[in-house]
Design a protein around this motif. Structure first.
Motif, PDB file in Angstrom:
ATOM      1  N   SER A  44       7.611  24.480  45.674  1.00  0.00           N
ATOM      2  CA  SER A  44       6.313  25.099  45.880  1.00  0.00           C
ATOM      3  C   SER A  44       6.065  26.050  44.716  1.00  0.00           C
ATOM      4  N   TYR A  45       4.940  26.737  44.761  1.00  0.00           N
ATOM      5  CA  TYR A  45       4.603  27.658  43.680  1.00  0.00           C
ATOM      6  C   TYR A  45       4.051  28.952  44.258  1.00  0.00           C
ATOM      7  N   SER A  46       4.320  30.044  43.560  1.00  0.00           N
ATOM      8  CA  SER A  46       3.651  31.308  43.862  1.00  0.00           C
ATOM      9  C   SER A  46       2.809  31.654  42.640  1.00  0.00           C
ATOM     10  N   LEU A  47       1.670  32.256  42.890  1.00  0.00           N
ATOM     11  CA  LEU A  47       0.778  32.658  41.804  1.00  0.00           C
ATOM     12  C   LEU A  47       0.719  34.175  41.750  1.00  0.00           C
ATOM     13  N   LEU A  48       0.910  34.729  40.563  1.00  0.00           N
ATOM     14  CA  LEU A  48       0.822  36.174  40.362  1.00  0.00           C
ATOM     15  C   LEU A  48      -0.136  36.463  39.221  1.00  0.00           C
ATOM     16  N   LYS A  49      -0.900  37.553  39.370  1.00  0.00           N
ATOM     17  CA  LYS A  49      -1.808  37.995  38.310  1.00  0.00           C
ATOM     18  C   LYS A  49      -1.381  39.355  37.819  1.00  0.00           C
ATOM     19  N   ASN A  50      -1.480  39.547  36.513  1.00  0.00           N
ATOM     20  CA  ASN A  50      -1.229  40.885  35.976  1.00  0.00           C
ATOM     21  C   ASN A  50      -2.567  41.605  35.826  1.00  0.00           C
ATOM     22  N   GLU A  51      -2.519  42.822  35.325  1.00  0.00           N
ATOM     23  CA  GLU A  51      -3.753  43.611  35.222  1.00  0.00           C
ATOM     24  C   GLU A  51      -4.739  43.047  34.202  1.00  0.00           C
ATOM     25  N   LYS A  52      -4.260  42.176  33.324  1.00  0.00           N
ATOM     26  CA  LYS A  52      -5.157  41.524  32.350  1.00  0.00           C
ATOM     27  C   LYS A  52      -5.760  40.246  32.929  1.00  0.00           C
ATOM     28  N   LYS A  53      -5.536  40.026  34.218  1.00  0.00           N
ATOM     29  CA  LYS A  53      -6.051  38.850  34.943  1.00  0.00           C
ATOM     30  C   LYS A  53      -5.412  37.542  34.490  1.00  0.00           C
ATOM     31  N   GLU A  54      -4.253  37.622  33.817  1.00  0.00           N
ATOM     32  CA  GLU A  54      -3.505  36.425  33.469  1.00  0.00           C
ATOM     33  C   GLU A  54      -2.796  35.936  34.727  1.00  0.00           C
ATOM     34  N   VAL A  55      -2.840  34.639  34.961  1.00  0.00           N
ATOM     35  CA  VAL A  55      -2.208  34.062  36.146  1.00  0.00           C
ATOM     36  C   VAL A  55      -0.903  33.388  35.740  1.00  0.00           C
ATOM     37  N   PHE A  56       0.154  33.671  36.490  1.00  0.00           N
ATOM     38  CA  PHE A  56       1.467  33.070  36.251  1.00  0.00           C
ATOM     39  C   PHE A  56       1.819  32.195  37.450  1.00  0.00           C
ATOM     40  N   LYS A  57       2.090  30.923  37.189  1.00  0.00           N
ATOM     41  CA  LYS A  57       2.462  29.965  38.233  1.00  0.00           C
ATOM     42  C   LYS A  57       3.983  29.859  38.235  1.00  0.00           C
ATOM     43  N   ASN A  58       4.602  30.382  39.285  1.00  0.00           N
ATOM     44  CA  ASN A  58       6.060  30.455  39.352  1.00  0.00           C
ATOM     45  C   ASN A  58       6.617  29.384  40.292  1.00  0.00           C
ATOM     46  N   PRO A  59       7.462  28.470  39.786  1.00  0.00           N
ATOM     47  CA  PRO A  59       8.064  27.469  40.666  1.00  0.00           C
ATOM     48  C   PRO A  59       9.086  28.089  41.619  1.00  0.00           C
ATOM     49  N   LEU A  60       9.070  27.608  42.852  1.00  0.00           N
ATOM     50  CA  LEU A  60      10.042  28.003  43.869  1.00  0.00           C
ATOM     51  C   LEU A  60      10.731  26.731  44.351  1.00  0.00           C
ATOM     52  N   PHE A  61      12.050  26.690  44.254  1.00  0.00           N
ATOM     53  CA  PHE A  61      12.824  25.536  44.687  1.00  0.00           C
ATOM     54  C   PHE A  61      13.514  25.917  45.990  1.00  0.00           C
ATOM     55  N   ASN A  62      13.062  25.322  47.087  1.00  0.00           N
ATOM     56  CA  ASN A  62      13.493  25.714  48.433  1.00  0.00           C
ATOM     57  C   ASN A  62      14.522  24.738  48.979  1.00  0.00           C
ATOM     58  N   TYR A  63      15.602  25.282  49.541  1.00  0.00           N
ATOM     59  CA  TYR A  63      16.667  24.501  50.159  1.00  0.00           C
ATOM     60  C   TYR A  63      16.746  24.898  51.621  1.00  0.00           C
ATOM     61  N   SER A  64      16.704  23.918  52.519  1.00  0.00           N
ATOM     62  CA  SER A  64      16.769  24.198  53.949  1.00  0.00           C
ATOM     63  C   SER A  64      17.621  23.123  54.621  1.00  0.00           C
ATOM     64  N   PHE A  65      18.779  23.521  55.134  1.00  0.00           N
ATOM     65  CA  PHE A  65      19.721  22.580  55.730  1.00  0.00           C
ATOM     66  C   PHE A  65      20.060  23.021  57.153  1.00  0.00           C
ATOM     67  N   ARG A  66      20.236  22.069  58.032  1.00  0.00           N
ATOM     68  CA  ARG A  66      20.691  22.364  59.392  1.00  0.00           C
ATOM     69  C   ARG A  66      22.215  22.325  59.403  1.00  0.00           C
ATOM     70  N   ASN A  67      22.801  22.849  60.451  1.00  0.00           N
ATOM     71  CA  ASN A  67      24.262  22.814  60.647  1.00  0.00           C
ATOM     72  C   ASN A  67      25.032  23.502  59.532  1.00  0.00           C
ATOM     73  N   THR A  68      24.456  24.534  58.951  1.00  0.00           N
ATOM     74  CA  THR A  68      25.163  25.326  57.952  1.00  0.00           C
ATOM     75  C   THR A  68      24.992  26.795  58.305  1.00  0.00           C
ATOM     76  N   LYS A  69      25.927  27.608  57.854  1.00  0.00           N
ATOM     77  CA  LYS A  69      25.838  29.050  58.101  1.00  0.00           C
ATOM     78  C   LYS A  69      24.597  29.619  57.419  1.00  0.00           C
ATOM     79  N   ILE A  70      24.394  29.258  56.170  1.00  0.00           N
ATOM     80  CA  ILE A  70      23.207  29.658  55.420  1.00  0.00           C
ATOM     81  C   ILE A  70      22.167  28.573  55.659  1.00  0.00           C
ATOM     82  N   LYS A  71      21.159  28.880  56.436  1.00  0.00           N
ATOM     83  CA  LYS A  71      20.156  27.867  56.807  1.00  0.00           C
ATOM     84  C   LYS A  71      19.214  27.521  55.659  1.00  0.00           C
TER      85      LYS A  71
END
Length: 158
Positions: A44-71
């Motif tokens: 997925s992506y998150s979008l952030l803007k700085n005070e100069k109105k520049e937009v930064f598209k940041n990739p998010l790599f999500n891991y979600s597993f069942r049957n593990t201590k860290i879900k």
């Protein structure tokens, strides 16, 4: 010419990584994670803007597993790791494009490794490592791969 020297130095630095890997040494190493989208892994992506109105598209790599201590956890690849840096346009996170042969010569955490050793062990390795780089398999083109510096994000246990 300066760009060629920089690329050569990056290649030398990255080639120094061990191809055999002991997870107990993870806190002393840079880890490389090959991301492939699946039922357990999404991008997925998150979008952030700085005070100069520049937009930064940041990739998010999500891991979600069942049957593990860290879900679940996320590998966040922002353009900047702090808001101060983003507002001042300094200290950008590292992004490199290198030849695909890098995958053959270095230890890469991929889906097979996670399935073999388990997500909990992989999570411990990531939590102890100094630096994490993500390689998005969908971005591999013309024998070139992009390495994106990432930070590990995970929910705190209650």
């Amino acid at each position: 010419m300066g760009k060629n020297i920089f690329i050569i130095l990056v290649c030398i630095l990255l080639s120094c990584c061990k191809s055999s890997f002991d997870y107990k040494e993870a806190d002393k190493n840079t880890l490389f994670v090959l991301f492939e989208e699946s039922v357990e892994t999404t991008k997925s992506y998150s979008l952030l803007k700085n005070e100069k109105k520049e937009v930064f598209k940041n990739p998010l790599f999500n891991y979600s597993f069942r049957n593990t201590k860290i879900k679940d956890f996320t590998l966040n690849c922002p353009a900047f790791f702090s808001f101060d840096d983003m507002f001042n346009n300094t200290n950008k996170s590292k992004v490199f494009t290198i030849h695909k042969s890098f995958l053959r010569n270095n230890f890469i955490i991929d889906r097979d490794y996670i399935n073999t050793f388990g997500l909990d062990k992989v999570f411990d390795m990531l939590a102890k490592s100094c630096t994490i780089f993500v390689i998005d398999k969908s971005e591999i083109k013309d024998n070139k791969i992009t390495l994106r510096e990432a930070k590990l994000i995970y929910p705190v246990e209650e």
